[in-house]
Motif scaffolding. Sequence first.
Motif, PDB file in Angstrom:
ATOM      1  N   ASP A  83       0.839  -1.201   0.000  1.00  0.00           N
ATOM      2  CA  ASP A  83       0.000   0.000   0.000  1.00  0.00           C
ATOM      3  C   ASP A  83       0.873   1.249   0.000  1.00  0.00           C
ATOM      4  O   ASP A  83       0.621   2.186  -0.755  1.00  0.00           O
ATOM      5  CB  ASP A  83      -0.916   0.042   1.235  1.00  0.00           C
ATOM      6  CG  ASP A  83      -2.046  -0.981   1.179  1.00  0.00           C
ATOM      7  OD1 ASP A  83      -2.227  -1.625   0.127  1.00  0.00           O
ATOM      8  OD2 ASP A  83      -2.734  -1.125   2.197  1.00  0.00           O
ATOM      9  N   ARG A 123       1.233   4.081  -2.881  1.00  0.00           N
ATOM     10  CA  ARG A 123       0.969   5.491  -2.575  1.00  0.00           C
ATOM     11  C   ARG A 123       2.162   6.357  -2.982  1.00  0.00           C
ATOM     12  O   ARG A 123       1.987   7.423  -3.563  1.00  0.00           O
ATOM     13  CB  ARG A 123       0.664   5.642  -1.077  1.00  0.00           C
ATOM     14  CG  ARG A 123       0.407   7.078  -0.635  1.00  0.00           C
ATOM     15  CD  ARG A 123      -0.772   7.739  -1.341  1.00  0.00           C
ATOM     16  NE  ARG A 123      -2.013   7.111  -0.998  1.00  0.00           N
ATOM     17  CZ  ARG A 123      -2.994   7.668  -0.327  1.00  0.00           C
ATOM     18  NH1 ARG A 123      -2.881   8.914   0.089  1.00  0.00           N
ATOM     19  NH2 ARG A 123      -4.097   7.003  -0.072  1.00  0.00           N
ATOM     20  N   ASP A 159     -10.633   7.838  -4.470  1.00  0.00           N
ATOM     21  CA  ASP A 159     -11.212   6.525  -4.775  1.00  0.00           C
ATOM     22  C   ASP A 159     -10.311   5.716  -5.699  1.00  0.00           C
ATOM     23  O   ASP A 159     -10.117   4.517  -5.502  1.00  0.00           O
ATOM     24  CB  ASP A 159     -12.601   6.668  -5.406  1.00  0.00           C
ATOM     25  CG  ASP A 159     -13.658   7.105  -4.410  1.00  0.00           C
ATOM     26  OD1 ASP A 159     -13.427   6.990  -3.183  1.00  0.00           O
ATOM     27  OD2 ASP A 159     -14.718   7.575  -4.859  1.00  0.00           O
ATOM     28  N   ARG A 193      -7.222   4.544  -3.722  1.00  0.00           N
ATOM     29  CA  ARG A 193      -7.519   3.412  -2.842  1.00  0.00           C
ATOM     30  C   ARG A 193      -7.711   2.132  -3.644  1.00  0.00           C
ATOM     31  O   ARG A 193      -7.249   1.062  -3.248  1.00  0.00           O
ATOM     32  CB  ARG A 193      -8.779   3.714  -2.003  1.00  0.00           C
ATOM     33  CG  ARG A 193      -8.980   2.717  -0.899  1.00  0.00           C
ATOM     34  CD  ARG A 193      -7.855   2.843   0.140  1.00  0.00           C
ATOM     35  NE  ARG A 193      -7.816   1.658   0.969  1.00  0.00           N
ATOM     36  CZ  ARG A 193      -6.717   1.039   1.355  1.00  0.00           C
ATOM     37  NH1 ARG A 193      -5.544   1.495   1.004  1.00  0.00           N
ATOM     38  NH2 ARG A 193      -6.767  -0.024   2.102  1.00  0.00           N
ATOM     39  N   GLU A 249      -4.367   0.903  -4.503  1.00  0.00           N
ATOM     40  CA  GLU A 249      -3.685   0.387  -3.308  1.00  0.00           C
ATOM     41  C   GLU A 249      -4.204  -1.001  -2.958  1.00  0.00           C
ATOM     42  O   GLU A 249      -3.435  -1.876  -2.574  1.00  0.00           O
ATOM     43  CB  GLU A 249      -3.897   1.320  -2.120  1.00  0.00           C
ATOM     44  CG  GLU A 249      -3.057   2.569  -2.172  1.00  0.00           C
ATOM     45  CD  GLU A 249      -3.328   3.504  -1.012  1.00  0.00           C
ATOM     46  OE1 GLU A 249      -2.388   4.203  -0.617  1.00  0.00           O
ATOM     47  OE2 GLU A 249      -4.463   3.543  -0.505  1.00  0.00           O
TER      48      GLU A 249
END
Length: 86
Positions: A8, A12, A29, A32, A35
């Motif tokens: 993650d 990022r 959104d 995420r 991720e």
Amino acid sequence: MGHRGDLDSDTRRLLDDLCVRLGFCLSPDDIRSLELSPPGDVDAFADAVFLAEGMGDMSHTRIRAQVRAVVARHMGGWPRTDPARA
């Protein structure tokens, strides 16, 4: 699953770099989503970024090469994952 958080963070950092360097700043959104399930190879990740930016036609070959270079640099340092992983 201790290394899930690392992936993650890696994702990022990659997306933050694309935003700062090339102006590809995805929505929360979309961030995420990437991720949670990052594409497993450089081309698929670059394609996902283009689709999220609404540039899925791939006619922007110069900028796609720049996006791909940033993705490749980041993914080259990521730990290997099992592509069959759910």
